[in-house]
Scaffold this active site. Structure first.
Site, PDB file in Angstrom:
ATOM      1  N   SER A 150     -11.823 -23.831 -21.248  1.00  0.00           N
ATOM      2  CA  SER A 150     -10.977 -23.611 -20.076  1.00  0.00           C
ATOM      3  C   SER A 150     -11.664 -22.704 -19.075  1.00  0.00           C
ATOM      4  CB  SER A 150      -9.650 -22.976 -20.501  1.00  0.00           C
ATOM      5  OG  SER A 150      -8.863 -22.604 -19.383  1.00  0.00           O
ATOM      6  N   TYR A 163      -5.137 -16.139 -24.966  1.00  0.00           N
ATOM      7  CA  TYR A 163      -5.547 -17.510 -24.639  1.00  0.00           C
ATOM      8  C   TYR A 163      -6.970 -17.528 -24.084  1.00  0.00           C
ATOM      9  CZ  TYR A 163      -5.618 -22.074 -22.348  1.00  0.00           C
ATOM     10  OH  TYR A 163      -5.965 -23.347 -21.943  1.00  0.00           O
TER      11      TYR A 163
END
Length: 276
Positions: A150, A163
């Site tokens: 990501s 995350y």
């Protein structure tokens, strides 16, 4: 060996395994692979959705498609499912780890269980499945492993610490894995997308995180799927989408202090101590 890897560019009759294949980017990747003639294998926890995706893949490709229920947090089940795929479908030519979990909240309010679950699904399970499939690909002398990381793994944003940490871990894991398997004809491709327009954003229960992101920043899963498949079988190391991802990530490493200030301004971030 290199010639065999190049055949993955066309995907026709190649066995493609996709984790998290029942929805979101995993589903989009499965359908696009089917359109290109692949034999698609999808795994996830939701059995009904999995079978619906597999059925759609069969129609699109005209080739067999398979669905296996799998909880990626259980290593024994991973071993069993991979063994079944080997015997019932054949050797895996392309692996895509797209299963993921996110929770957007300040670290001080985050519970251990949510931290552990994100780490297990986003990082540990991805590493273990990659390890298992890499061994098979090294034996057969070719293959491709695509791992979904990501933008968050390169550029920190408020309320995404755990995350972001898991995605940064994916990037570094791939950097090492790539070196270890390169001589065996195995491509390792890391995908670092910005926000994708999927149900993933239900994790942002308050909606405050998404509210700070302009609509033009969101990537459509079908577009990302096509971009990924267009780079399989090549020497591509990373896909950073949108293009500014790589530039911003580099700038943050060079001038992190300015980066912190700009990110906090962009997200209008101010920690409320009363909420901690």
């Amino acid at each position: 060996m290199l010639k065999r890897v190049k055949t993955l560019r066309f995907l026709r009759n190649e066995v493609v395994l996709i984790t998290g294949g029942s929805s979101g980017i995993g589903k989009a990747l499965a359908l696009e692979a089917a359109r290109r003639g692949a034999i698609v294998v999808v795994v996830a926890r939701n059995k009904a959705r999995l079978h619906a995706v597999a059925q759609r893949c069969l129609i699109l490709s005209g080739r067999p498609a398979f669905a296996y229920q799998l909880d990626v947090t259980d290593p024994d089940t991973i071993d069993q499912v991979l063994s079944r795929i080997q015997h019932e479908v054949g050797g895996i030519d392309v692996l895509i780890n797209s299963a993921g979990l996110g929770e957007f909240t300040a670290v001080a309010r985050q519970k251990f269980n949510s931290m552990a679950e994100m780490t297990h699904i986003n990082l540990l399970a991805l590493m273990y499945i990659s390890r298992c499939v890499a061994k098979q690909m090294m034996d057969q002398g070719y293959g491709a492993i695509i791992n979904l990381a990501s933008l968050a793994g390169k550029i920190p944003t408020p309320n995404s610490a755990v995350y972001s940490a898991t995605k940064a871990g994916v990037i570094q894991f791939d950097n090492v894995l790539r070196m270890e398997v390169a001589d065996y004809g195995v491509q390792v491709l890391t995908v670092n997308p910005g926000p994708i327009s999927t149900a993933f954003w239900r994790a942002d229960r308050s909606g405050s995180y998404r509210a700070h992101l302009p609509k033009w920043m969101f990537i459509q899963p079908n577009e990302l799927a096509r971009r990924i498949w267009d780079n399989v079988g090549y020497k591509t190391r990373e896909i950073n989408v949108p293009a500014y991802v790589a530039c911003l990530g580099w700038l943050y490493q060079v001038i992190p202090g300015l980066g912190d200030w700009a990110i906090k301004k962009f997200f209008d971030f101010q920690q409320d101590k009363k909420d901690l």
